[in-house]
Design an enzyme around this catalytic site. Sequence first.
Site, PDB file in Angstrom:
ATOM      1  CB  CYS B  98      -0.873  -0.030   1.254  1.00 31.36           C
ATOM      2  SG  CYS B  98      -1.939   1.392   1.426  1.00 31.36           S
ATOM      3  CG  HIS B 140      -5.883  -2.325  -0.722  1.00 28.70           C
ATOM      4  ND1 HIS B 140      -4.880  -2.971  -0.024  1.00 28.70           N
ATOM      5  CD2 HIS B 140      -5.534  -1.017  -0.744  1.00 28.70           C
ATOM      6  CE1 HIS B 140      -3.976  -2.074   0.353  1.00 28.70           C
ATOM      7  NE2 HIS B 140      -4.342  -0.887  -0.080  1.00 28.70           N
ATOM      8  CD  GLU B 141      -7.427   1.482  -3.371  1.00 32.73           C
ATOM      9  OE1 GLU B 141      -7.407   2.423  -2.547  1.00 32.73           O
ATOM     10  OE2 GLU B 141      -6.382   0.905  -3.742  1.00 32.73           O
ATOM     11  CG  HIS B 144      -7.279   2.837   1.845  1.00 28.35           C
ATOM     12  ND1 HIS B 144      -6.369   3.083   2.848  1.00 28.35           N
ATOM     13  CD2 HIS B 144      -6.577   2.251   0.841  1.00 28.35           C
ATOM     14  CE1 HIS B 144      -5.171   2.651   2.472  1.00 28.35           C
ATOM     15  NE2 HIS B 144      -5.269   2.125   1.254  1.00 28.35           N
TER      16      HIS B 144
END
Lengths: 183, 168
Positions: B98, B140-141, B144
Amino acid sequence: MLHRAHFAVTVISKDRPGIVADTAEVLYRLGCNLEDSSCTLLGGDFAMILTVSHPKPFSKVRLLDEFRRLHDEKGVVAHVRTLSPEELDNPSPVGELCLISVYGADRPGIVYRVTRELAEFQVSIADLNTRVVGSKESPVYVMMLEAYLPEGMTVGEADGLLAGLRLELNVEIGVKAITPVSL
Amino acid sequence: MPARTILQYPHPLLKLPCSPVELIDQEVRDLLVDLVETMRQGPGSVGVAAPQIGVSLRLCVVDVSMSKLGKESNHGLLHLINPEIVEARGAATMREGCMSIPAYTGDVERPTRITLRYSDGGGNPRELAVEGFEAVAIQHEIDHLNGILFLDRITSVKTGLFRRKNYR
């Protein structure tokens, strides 16, 4: 100009709670930084491999004195080696990263033969763990390693190169790409 | 618009759940442009979420079409506003890195097939079935947007965290 001092420290002790804390306390009190570490239980012993630094030139003797005290008081055995600037220079490997798994009925020479073969092909091991599993009557040896292939070698080629060894040792050998991804 | 600076942990914004986008106005459209620019600038990056550039809103961009793992199966550049995973199946482990935690990668297990609901850059509601690397990147995003980093998802202590060496 003052340079940071760097040391490789290995610690091994019969396992008990507090080995890491005792070791880390020595380093903290001396003002050393823990740069990198790999610590694990090996059988009944706890083993620590550390690289530590000190922001200023720092005598290895001071570390040794503190670890001697730790040995006398708590039985922790440490070894300290000064790292040269050349040893600190570690360029990133360029080849493909892969996971190589090896397992089969336990017999002498599995680690030796596999790693010798890999070395001959210029495969660079980054991480390696071994364990004996299975029953006492028929122990099974398991080895997992992560390795960088030489530049240009594919995972399929690496797999093919180990084919002979599979037959010779009568073990299963698998090679898988790991492929780290940036998200 | 220029590429923006990627915030790095321990910046507190990276651990904060983001607020939903209420209105897709020019500000949001500009932000999408910046996110794409920032993603294109990151070495090998396939996605950026708004909190990574300092905006605590639920939007991100993903594009795996130029990556080795994603080029076979992808939906090109995705603008994801208020994305939501409504279905998830399968599981696979991938070694993730990341831009907000440089120099480290870790093995993370995630569903391999997801169904996603979101609004696109024009504010149209959409539903999309995604699989493989693209599904990993989107998850993954979205993590966030919920203040979750891959460090929160690593399951194996023994081999779960690795020094990052190189990317494909």
